[in-house]
Write a protein that holds these residues in place. Structure first.
Motif, PDB file in Angstrom:
ATOM      1  N   ARG A  63       0.866  -1.172   0.000  1.00  0.00           N
ATOM      2  CA  ARG A  63       0.000   0.000   0.000  1.00  0.00           C
ATOM      3  C   ARG A  63       0.902   1.221   0.000  1.00  0.00           C
ATOM      4  NH1 ARG A  63      -1.293  -4.145   2.582  1.00  0.00           N
ATOM      5  NH2 ARG A  63      -0.046  -3.684   4.402  1.00  0.00           N
ATOM      6  N   SER A  64       0.547   2.228  -0.778  1.00  0.00           N
ATOM      7  CA  SER A  64       1.427   3.386  -0.847  1.00  0.00           C
ATOM      8  C   SER A  64       0.664   4.649  -1.239  1.00  0.00           C
ATOM      9  CB  SER A  64       2.551   3.145  -1.849  1.00  0.00           C
ATOM     10  OG  SER A  64       2.031   3.019  -3.152  1.00  0.00           O
ATOM     11  N   ARG A  65       1.353   5.752  -1.042  1.00  0.00           N
ATOM     12  CA  ARG A  65       0.818   7.045  -1.478  1.00  0.00           C
ATOM     13  C   ARG A  65       2.000   7.979  -1.700  1.00  0.00           C
ATOM     14  NH1 ARG A  65      -3.382   9.484   2.412  1.00  0.00           N
ATOM     15  NH2 ARG A  65      -1.651  10.542   3.406  1.00  0.00           N
ATOM     16  N   VAL A  66       2.054   8.589  -2.867  1.00  0.00           N
ATOM     17  CA  VAL A  66       3.073   9.582  -3.161  1.00  0.00           C
ATOM     18  C   VAL A  66       2.659  10.882  -2.491  1.00  0.00           C
ATOM     19  CG1 VAL A  66       4.168  10.935  -4.983  1.00  0.00           C
ATOM     20  CG2 VAL A  66       3.738   8.495  -5.329  1.00  0.00           C
ATOM     21  N   GLU A  67       3.583  11.464  -1.739  1.00  0.00           N
ATOM     22  CA  GLU A  67       3.320  12.725  -1.043  1.00  0.00           C
ATOM     23  C   GLU A  67       4.019  13.908  -1.712  1.00  0.00           C
ATOM     24  OE1 GLU A  67       1.218  13.102   1.452  1.00  0.00           O
ATOM     25  OE2 GLU A  67       0.797  10.971   1.697  1.00  0.00           O
ATOM     26  N   PHE A  68       5.105  13.619  -2.451  1.00  0.00           N
ATOM     27  CA  PHE A  68       5.859  14.694  -3.097  1.00  0.00           C
ATOM     28  C   PHE A  68       6.520  14.175  -4.360  1.00  0.00           C
ATOM     29  CE2 PHE A  68       9.977  16.531  -4.062  1.00  0.00           C
ATOM     30  CZ  PHE A  68       9.652  17.865  -4.233  1.00  0.00           C
ATOM     31  N   THR A  69       6.534  14.988  -5.380  1.00  0.00           N
ATOM     32  CA  THR A  69       7.335  14.727  -6.576  1.00  0.00           C
ATOM     33  C   THR A  69       7.717  16.072  -7.186  1.00  0.00           C
ATOM     34  OG1 THR A  69       7.449  13.559  -8.692  1.00  0.00           O
ATOM     35  CG2 THR A  69       5.321  14.487  -8.086  1.00  0.00           C
ATOM     36  N   ASN A  70       8.920  16.141  -7.718  1.00  0.00           N
ATOM     37  CA  ASN A  70       9.292  17.378  -8.400  1.00  0.00           C
ATOM     38  C   ASN A  70       8.767  17.331  -9.830  1.00  0.00           C
ATOM     39  OD1 ASN A  70      11.122  15.578  -9.540  1.00  0.00           O
ATOM     40  ND2 ASN A  70      12.902  16.876  -9.236  1.00  0.00           N
ATOM     41  N   GLU A  71       8.825  18.461 -10.533  1.00  0.00           N
ATOM     42  CA  GLU A  71       8.262  18.537 -11.884  1.00  0.00           C
ATOM     43  C   GLU A  71       8.875  17.519 -12.835  1.00  0.00           C
ATOM     44  OE1 GLU A  71       8.005  22.390 -13.701  1.00  0.00           O
ATOM     45  OE2 GLU A  71       7.409  23.320 -11.808  1.00  0.00           O
ATOM     46  N   SER A  82       8.631  11.034  -3.333  1.00  0.00           N
ATOM     47  CA  SER A  82       8.661  10.674  -1.920  1.00  0.00           C
ATOM     48  C   SER A  82       7.258  10.346  -1.435  1.00  0.00           C
ATOM     49  CB  SER A  82       9.239  11.842  -1.120  1.00  0.00           C
ATOM     50  OG  SER A  82       9.340  11.503   0.234  1.00  0.00           O
ATOM     51  N   GLY A  83       7.182   9.468  -0.451  1.00  0.00           N
ATOM     52  CA  GLY A  83       5.879   9.124   0.092  1.00  0.00           C
ATOM     53  C   GLY A  83       5.965   8.071   1.177  1.00  0.00           C
ATOM     54  N   VAL A  84       4.843   7.401   1.364  1.00  0.00           N
ATOM     55  CA  VAL A  84       4.694   6.364   2.391  1.00  0.00           C
ATOM     56  C   VAL A  84       4.384   5.050   1.688  1.00  0.00           C
ATOM     57  CG1 VAL A  84       3.301   5.618   4.360  1.00  0.00           C
ATOM     58  CG2 VAL A  84       3.900   8.028   4.087  1.00  0.00           C
ATOM     59  N   TRP A  85       5.000   3.972   2.162  1.00  0.00           N
ATOM     60  CA  TRP A  85       4.818   2.645   1.577  1.00  0.00           C
ATOM     61  C   TRP A  85       4.685   1.650   2.709  1.00  0.00           C
ATOM     62  CZ3 TRP A  85       7.883  -1.889   1.492  1.00  0.00           C
ATOM     63  CH2 TRP A  85       7.688  -2.775   0.420  1.00  0.00           C
ATOM     64  N   GLU A  86       3.791   0.707   2.538  1.00  0.00           N
ATOM     65  CA  GLU A  86       3.548  -0.317   3.545  1.00  0.00           C
ATOM     66  C   GLU A  86       3.502  -1.664   2.836  1.00  0.00           C
ATOM     67  OE1 GLU A  86       0.772   0.478   7.059  1.00  0.00           O
ATOM     68  OE2 GLU A  86      -0.434  -0.773   5.719  1.00  0.00           O
ATOM     69  N   SER A  87       4.055  -2.706   3.465  1.00  0.00           N
ATOM     70  CA  SER A  87       4.081  -4.029   2.847  1.00  0.00           C
ATOM     71  C   SER A  87       3.694  -5.112   3.829  1.00  0.00           C
ATOM     72  CB  SER A  87       5.487  -4.332   2.309  1.00  0.00           C
ATOM     73  OG  SER A  87       5.548  -5.649   1.786  1.00  0.00           O
ATOM     74  N   ASP A  88       2.946  -6.074   3.306  1.00  0.00           N
ATOM     75  CA  ASP A  88       2.668  -7.284   4.067  1.00  0.00           C
ATOM     76  C   ASP A  88       3.914  -8.161   4.075  1.00  0.00           C
ATOM     77  OD1 ASP A  88       0.095  -6.457   4.574  1.00  0.00           O
ATOM     78  OD2 ASP A  88      -0.816  -7.677   2.988  1.00  0.00           O
ATOM     79  N   LEU A  89       3.856  -9.255   4.825  1.00  0.00           N
ATOM     80  CA  LEU A  89       4.986 -10.172   4.953  1.00  0.00           C
ATOM     81  C   LEU A  89       5.321 -10.828   3.619  1.00  0.00           C
ATOM     82  CD1 LEU A  89       3.958 -12.013   8.254  1.00  0.00           C
ATOM     83  CD2 LEU A  89       5.098  -9.822   7.974  1.00  0.00           C
ATOM     84  N   GLY A  90       6.605 -11.083   3.430  1.00  0.00           N
ATOM     85  CA  GLY A  90       7.022 -11.790   2.234  1.00  0.00           C
ATOM     86  C   GLY A  90       8.448 -11.467   1.849  1.00  0.00           C
ATOM     87  N   THR A  91       8.937 -12.217   0.869  1.00  0.00           N
ATOM     88  CA  THR A  91      10.297 -12.058   0.368  1.00  0.00           C
ATOM     89  C   THR A  91      10.229 -11.654  -1.097  1.00  0.00           C
ATOM     90  OG1 THR A  91      11.122 -13.711   1.916  1.00  0.00           O
ATOM     91  CG2 THR A  91      12.503 -13.254   0.004  1.00  0.00           C
ATOM     92  N   SER A  92      11.072 -10.690  -1.469  1.00  0.00           N
ATOM     93  CA  SER A  92      11.071 -10.189  -2.846  1.00  0.00           C
ATOM     94  C   SER A  92      12.478  -9.802  -3.266  1.00  0.00           C
ATOM     95  CB  SER A  92      10.127  -8.992  -2.976  1.00  0.00           C
ATOM     96  OG  SER A  92      10.428  -8.012  -2.001  1.00  0.00           O
TER      97      SER A  92
END
Length: 119
Positions: A35-43, A49-59
């Motif tokens: 789950r994520s949401r971008v909070e900032f990006t330049n032009e 930049s933003g917030v990211w959340e992940s469930d359990l697992g290997t990647s």
């Protein structure tokens, strides 16, 4: 204007949910929801930049065209750069993944991070 953010105060239901998939990363342990949401990006979109959340697992992650700086605000994960020893990241930890970094991330407790991606 200065923009501020409190990643722990963001309600998870306001984040965009999707399965982890290329080009971000290749799940190795079955489907992993993030789950994520971008909070900032330049032009130019060279800094995101933003917030990211992940469930359990290997990647598997390959930072071939971008780098990332993260700060873990909750949860725990282990990262292991190819050819190096694993490093545990927990709440309060920060890590740098420079362009060219390749390796494995294993989320052992649902993790929430603040991130800055640069190109």
């Amino acid at each position: 204007m200065t923009q501020t953010l409190r990643p722990l105060d963001i309600d998870a239901t306001t984040l965009d949910a999707k399965p982890l998939a290329p080009p971000s990363a290749e799940p190795l342990s079955g489907a992993i929801e993030v789950r994520s949401r971008v909070e900032f990006t330049n032009e130019e979109r060279t800094v995101i930049s933003g917030v990211w959340e992940s469930d359990l697992g290997t990647s598997r992650w390959e930072f071939l065209t971008r780098g990332e700086i993260i700060h873990i605000v909750s949860g725990a994960m282990t990262v292991q750069r190819d050819g190096e020893e694993p490093v545990e990241l927990t709440a309060g930890s920060a890590a740098f993944f420079p362009i060219g970094w390749t390796g494995i991330w294993t989320v052992t407790e649902v993790v929430r991070k603040f991130y800055v991606v640069y190109k």
